[in-house]
Design an enzyme around this catalytic site. Structure first.
Site, PDB file in Angstrom:
ATOM      1  N   GLU B  50       0.870  -1.159   0.000  1.00 18.24           N
ATOM      2  CA  GLU B  50       0.000   0.000   0.000  1.00 18.24           C
ATOM      3  C   GLU B  50       0.914   1.218   0.000  1.00 18.24           C
ATOM      4  OE1 GLU B  50      -3.759   1.730   2.301  1.00 18.24           O
ATOM      5  OE2 GLU B  50      -2.529   0.328   3.423  1.00 18.24           O
ATOM      6  N   ASP B  61      -5.739   9.575   9.442  1.00 22.32           N
ATOM      7  CA  ASP B  61      -4.478   9.046   9.943  1.00 22.32           C
ATOM      8  C   ASP B  61      -4.090   9.669  11.270  1.00 22.32           C
ATOM      9  OD1 ASP B  61      -3.439   7.183   7.903  1.00 22.32           O
ATOM     10  OD2 ASP B  61      -3.625   8.935   6.603  1.00 22.32           O
TER      11      ASP B  61
END
Lengths: 410, 267
Positions: B50, B61
Site C-alpha cells: 500500500e 491518519d
C-alpha cells in the site's frame, strides 16, 4: 463581482445533483468523509430532519434563545457612522447576544439536538474562541461535558476566550500540528469523533463540513436573517439595498443571507479576510482566490497548491482564518447571487476604530471586515441603506489590536 | 474474479494463506529511502504494497503518519513523483499488487482523469481514497474502470449491512477492514466485536478481508488472523522502522526485511 473559475474548475464536469438530501449546493457540499463517520453522519441527518420542524424542539429552542440567549437582537441605525461613511448604515446587533456573538444560536441548537440524540459528550473546534465559548456555555447549561480543540496559535492570540471556556467547564486542547489554527483544530476534532462517535456529538461551529452540517448550522442561524428582514421593514418600510457579513467559514453570513436570497434587489456581499493583501500569500480570501477542493468532509473552495495541499492562511482575525469556506457560499458565488470581496487587516482595524469612536461599540475584528466593506460600498452608493451583520463584540480582540498597532507604528 | 494483480492475493487466500500488505509512505524519510523501504518490504516477502501519498491534512491518519507526511512534503515531495515511484516498483516486482492510498483532494488537484490514467500506465492496480465514501464513488469509478484499476474500500465497525451493499457496488481488490474506531496508529485495542465484524463481512463480500489500523507486531497479526482476517496491513509501525533505518541520508533495509519476515511467519 467574482465569477467562477473556469480553467481550473475541477468540478466543471461533475453533474449537478438533484436535491435528494445529500447536501449538495450545486456542485459543492456532499459527504466526503471516512467510512467510520458515514453512519454517524446519517444518524445526525435523520435526527436533524426529525427535529427541524418539531414543535416541542422549536419551542424549547426559541424559549432558550429569548430568555437565555437574549434574542431577538436589535437592529440599530448607526447615525454617526452613517454620517462618517456617507450611506445609511444599519447594524444587526449580534454582538449583544449572550456570549458576545451569533455563535450561541448554533451551539444552543446543536446542544439541544445532541441531548435528544442521547449523546453524552460534546466536542468542538474553535478559531477565535467564540464558538468554543458558545459551546462551553450551552454545554454548561445542558450539563454535557465538552472538549474544545483550538489551534495553539489561536490559544495564544485569544487568551480571554480560553479562560472563559475553562471557567465554563470545558476542556481546551491546544492543537500543535500543521499551522496550529482552525483547520488543524477541525482535523483533530474529526479524529476524536471518528474514535468517539458512538457517545459523542461533534458540534461543528460553522456552516461547513460534511452534510448535514452546512444545512444544520444554517438552520440554527437563520433567525439572524429572519429578524433582520422584519426589523428593516418595520424600521424603514423597505428592504436594505445591500446586506453585508464577514465570511470565514461563513455561518453568520449564511444566516443573514438566507432571508434575502429571494429578494433579488438586495445585494448580498461577503467580506473575506484579505490579510496583508491579495498580492501576498498572507490572506484567507477563499471565495476570491480559491479553487475547488475536497477537505473536512465537503467539496468546496480552498486556497491550495497545485498538488492539492491546503495553504496556511493569514488574517488578523482568528475567526476568519480558515483556508476553506462553507459550500453554500461557493454556490452563491458561482450563480452570482452573492459577491465576495477581500478586506485587508489594515482596513478591518480602521473600521474597528471607526465604529468604536462613532458609536461607542467595539466590534469583533471579524465583524470589522464587514464594516470596512460597508465603508467601501458607501463611497459608491451614498444614498444606499446598508445592513451590516455585527456578528460579534470586540472585547476579545483588544490585546491583539494593541499588538498590531505597536507592530505597525514602529 | 479479477484480471488485476489482486488475483495473486485472491489465490493465496483461497489456498488458506494469510497475506501481508504493508504501507509505505512515498517520499519519507526521503524519496530514495522510501523506494528502498518499499523494496525491502518486497524482499522480506510482502504479498502486496500500500503506497501512501503524503497529504498535510490526513484526517483518517494518526500523528505518526501525519508527521511523516509533513517531513516528506517539507523535503519537496511532489505528487507527480508517485508515477516514477510506481514504475520503479513495477519493474522490481512485476506481479506484486500495488495499491495507492491518496486523499481525494490530491487526485482532484492533479486532474483525476489524467492522474488515474498515468497511475494505471505506471502499473498501479488499485486506488484507496479514504475520504471518498461509496456514495460519491461515481465521481471516480468510471475512470478506474476505464483504466483497468480497482477501487479499494474501507469497512469500519460501524458499517452496517446497508452500507455493505453500497460498498459492494464499487469495491474491488480487497476489503480494508478498520479494526477499531479511530485513526491509524499503533495502539493495540481492537474493537471487541472484531470477529463478528469479519464474519459479517464474509457473508457479504467475496473479496479478501484485510485488517488495518492498530497492528504492529506478529502477535497483533496472529490475533487478527484468528479473528477471521485474510491478511493484515501495517502502517505506522513501518514509518517508525523507516525512521530507525535512516541514518544521515543512508537507508539500511535490514530492520524492515526482518520485521516483514516475522509478520509473514505469523500469518
Amino acid at each position: 463581482m467574482q465569477t467562477p473559475e473556469t480553467k481550473s474548475d475541477l468540478t466543471a464536469n461533475t453533474p449537478v445533483r438533484p436535491n435528494d438530501d445529500k447536501g449538495f449546493f450545486g456542485r459543492y457540499g456532499g459527504q466526503y468523509s471516512p467510512e467510520a463517520l458515514m453512519p454517524i453522519l446519517e444518524e445526525l441527518r435523520q435526527a436533524f430532519r426529525k427535529y427541524e420542524h418539531d414543535a416541542d424542539f422549536n419551542r424549547e429552542f426559541h424559549y432558550m434563545l429569548k430568555h437565555w440567549g437574549g434574542r431577538p437582537t436589535p437592529l440599530y441605525f448607526a447615525e454617526n457612522l452613517s454620517q462618517k461613511y456617507g450611506a445609511k448604515i444599519y447594524l444587526k446587533r449580534e454582538d449583544l447576544m449572550h456570549g458576545g456573538a451569533h455563535k450561541t444560536n448554533n451551539a444552543l441548537g446543536q446542544a439541544l439536538l445532541a441531548k435528544r440524540m442521547g449523546k453524552t459528550r460534546i466536542i468542538a473546534e474553535t478559531g477565535a474562541g467564540q464558538h468554543g465559548v458558545a459551546t462551553a456555555m450551552a454545554c454548561a447549561k445542558m450539563n454535557l461535558p465538552c472538549t474544545v480543540y483550538m489551534g495553539a496559535v489561536d490559544v495564544a492570540r485569544q487568551a480571554p476566550n480560553v479562560q472563559r471556556m475553562k471557567i465554563l467547564g470545558a476542556e481546551v486542547i491546544a492543537v500543535e500540528s500543521g499551522s496550529a489554527t482552525l483547520k488543524d483544530a477541525i482535523n483533530e476534532a474529526l479524529r476524536d469523533w471518528i474514535a468517539s462517535c458512538a457517545t459523542t456529538h461533534y458540534m461543528l461551529g460553522t456552516a461547513a463540513g460534511p452534510h448535514p452540517f452546512p444545512t444544520l448550522v444554517r438552520h440554527f442561524h437563520k433567525t439572524i436573517g429572519v429578524e433582520a428582514r422584519a426589523q428593516c421593514l418595520e424600521m424603514f418600510d423597505a428592504l436594505p439595498d445591500i446586506a453585508i457579513a464577514c465570511v470565514g467559514g461563513g455561518s453568520n453570513a449564511i444566516g443573514l443571507f438566507q432571508s434575502f436570497i429571494d429578494d433579488k434587489d438586495v445585494r448580498l456581499i461577503g467580506a473575506e479576510p484579505g490579510g496583508e493583501g491579495l498580492d501576498t500569500n498572507k490572506h484567507g480570501a477563499v471565495l476570491v482566490k480559491g479553487t475547488p477542493a475536497v477537505l473536512h468532509g465537503m467539496r468546496s473552495l480552498a486556497l491550495q497548491d497545485e498538488d492539492g495541499q491546503i495553504f496556511e492562511t493569514h488574517s488578523i482575525s482568528a475567526g476568519l482564518d480558515y483556508p476553506l469556506v462553507g459550500p453554500e457560499h461557493a454556490y452563491l458565488r458561482d450563480i452570482c447571487r452573492a459577491e465576495y470581496h477581500a478586506i485587508t487587516d489594515q482596513e478591518a482595524v480602521e473600521a474597528f476604530y471607526d465604529l468604536s469612536a462613532a458609536e461607542g461599540i467595539l466590534p469583533a475584528l471579524e465583524s470589522s471586515h464587514a464594516l470596512a466593506q460597508a465603508k467601501k460600498c458607501a463611497k459608491d452608493h451614498p444614498d444606499a441603506r446598508i445592513l451590516v451583520n455585527l456578528s460579534g463584540r470586540g472585547d476579545k480582540d483588544l490585546q491583539h489590536i494593541m499588538a498590531y498597532q505597536d507592530e505597525h507604528s514602529s | 474474479m479479477t484480471q488485476t494483480r489482486y488475483r495473486h492475493i485472491h489465490s493465496k487466500v483461497a489456498a488458506g494463506q494469510g497475506v501481508y500488505m504493508p504501507y509505505v509512505l512515498a517520499g519519507y524519510p526521503d524519496y530514495d529511502a522510501s523506494l528502498a523501504a518499499a523494496k525491502a518490504l518486497i524482499d522480506g516477502g510482502a504479498d502486496g504494497l500500500e503506497l501512501g501519498l503524503p497529504f498535510r491534512d490526513p484526517v483518517a491518519d494518526g500523528p505518526v503518519i501525519e508527521a511523516a507526511a509533513n517531513i516528506a512534503l517539507d523535503k519537496g515531495f511532489k505528487a507527480a513523483q508517485i508515477i516514477d515511484f510506481i514504475k520503479a516498483l513495477r519493474t522490481y516486482a512485476p506481479d506484486l499488487p500495488l495499491t495507492l492510498m491518496s486523499y481525494y483532494n490530491i487526485v482532484l488537484a492533479k486532474d483525476a482523469e489524467a492522474f488515474i490514467a498515468d497511475l494505471a500506465h505506471a502499473g498501479l492496480d488499485g486506488l484507496l481514497i479514504p475520504d471518498l465514501p461509496p456514495e460519491h464513488a461515481e465521481d471516480i469509478y468510471p475512470l478506474t474502470q476505464k483504466n483497468g484499476m480497482e477501487m479499494i474500500f474501507i469497512v469500519a465497525p460501524t458499517s452496517d449491512e446497508q452500507r455493505f451493499a453500497i460498498i459492494n457496488e464499487y469495491a474491488g481488490g480487497f476489503i480494508y477492514v478498520v479494526t477499531k474506531m479511530g485513526i491509524t496508529g499503533m495502539q493495540d485495542n481492537y474493537d471487541a466485536n472484531i470477529s463478528a465484524l469479519f464474519s459479517r463481512i464474509k457473508t457479504h463480500f467475496t473479496l479478501p478481508a484485510i485488517a488495518g489500523f492498530g497492528i504492529s507486531t506478529p502477535d497483533n497479526a496472529r490475533d487478527m488472523m484468528s479473528n477471521g482476517a485474510n491478511g493484515v496491513i501495517i502502517g505506522s509501525k513501518i514509518i517508525q522502522l523507516c525512521e530507525e533505518s535512516y541514518q544521515g541520508s543512508a537507508f539500511s533495509p535490514a530492520l524492515l526485511i526482518d520485521h516483514t519476515q516475522k509478520i509473514k511467519a505469523a500469518l
